[in-house]
Design an enzyme around this catalytic site. Sequence first.
Site, PDB file in Angstrom:
ATOM      1  CB  SER A 167      -1.182  -0.086   1.210  1.00 55.22           C
ATOM      2  OG  SER A 167      -1.911   1.101   1.199  1.00 55.22           O
ATOM      3  CB  THR A 168       1.345   4.162   2.249  1.00 58.02           C
ATOM      4  OG1 THR A 168      -0.042   4.136   2.523  1.00 58.02           O
ATOM      5  CG2 THR A 168       1.911   5.136   2.383  1.00 58.02           C
ATOM      6  CG  HIS A 193      -4.043  -0.851  -0.963  1.00 55.63           C
ATOM      7  ND1 HIS A 193      -3.843  -0.958   0.445  1.00 55.63           N
ATOM      8  CD2 HIS A 193      -4.576  -2.068  -1.103  1.00 55.63           C
ATOM      9  CE1 HIS A 193      -3.969  -1.912   1.038  1.00 55.63           C
ATOM     10  NE2 HIS A 193      -4.388  -2.657   0.268  1.00 55.63           N
ATOM     11  CG  MET A 287      -2.139   3.236   7.239  1.00 62.42           C
ATOM     12  SD  MET A 287      -2.567   5.014   7.302  1.00 62.42           S
ATOM     13  CE  MET A 287      -3.518   5.169   5.622  1.00 62.42           C
ATOM     14  CG  ASP A 290      -5.540  -5.730   2.231  1.00 60.10           C
ATOM     15  OD1 ASP A 290      -6.111  -6.699   2.474  1.00 60.10           O
ATOM     16  OD2 ASP A 290      -5.357  -5.163   0.846  1.00 60.10           O
TER      17      ASP A 290
END
Length: 347
Positions: A167-168, A193, A287, A290
Amino acid sequence: MKKRAHKVLIVDDSAVFRALLSDIIDADPQLDVVGLAVDPYEAREKIKKLKPDVITLDIEMPKMDGVQFLRNLMRLHPMPVVMISTLTQHGAEATLAALEIGAVDYFPKPTDNVAAELNTYRQLVVEKVKMAATANIAGAVHKPSGEISVSGRQLNNDIDIIGIGASTGGTEAIRNVLEALPELMPPIVITQHIKAVFSKSFSERLNRASKLTVEELATGKAPLINGRVYVAPGDVHMKIIKKGGRYYCTRCDSEPVQRHKPSVDVMFSSIAQVAGKRAMSVLLTGMGRDGAQGMLEMRQQGAITVAQDEHSSVVWGMPRAAIELEAAQHVLPLDKIATYLVGKAYG
């Protein structure tokens, strides 16, 4: 001024949007808007004077665009930056370039119906700015990796699929891994993401950086082939199925999981079901949680599982959740992950 609040500088040439963003950010007790700037030149002076903890930076501005300003900033005065992007193809390319330079994250310019979605937009902005204020910006700066040589070696038959979730900070972490891999690896499937308008550009950037063939899963189903990498489309889950002795990746338009679509959990869980111990999974910076549960399912089925370590992660959320669940067998710095994958794939 609020005590112990993260100081935020907003840089945007639109007076209307500066006011909206200031209202959203300043309403949170952990954030304090200490200044507004209409262009990068004013921003430069206010950074010196106000010493913000995080900047929100519009990409498209007069005098100097946000990407060029970010390039100067990260060279001379590295600090957490969240880009403000338009949801267009041009906006996607510019945003991905900004993430490569060292921006922590991005959020979109509001759409025409922002009034109807203001609460959701407010939550998104506040979450991203708070996260950026405490992010590891050293991890956000891309460091090119040298390709790992496999001269004279052959792929073994133990690993059928490698799954990677992030993600991030993940767009550059994934690139760091892929660009070091040789042109022949087991099929790799990736869930990052990302918004739908960005995923095609993201896949194309990875393809240019890697010797592997990288493509977005644009159709409903694609067979998994050695030497190829398949990226989940933005806003659609990707699952792995097995049919007639062959593996395929498929699009799945079901509800979000862990608030995400695509979801790493969905992909990892499907790999656990069809590949078992003949798979590997890697959970990179991001973050939230998931991917942790899906990785646990993979480990329980005998798969090899790897989480990125805290020091090299931009945001050590998803990998940490996997470690806390005892889903990750191995915890490695980003620059060691590609070497580990090659070692397992080539025996």
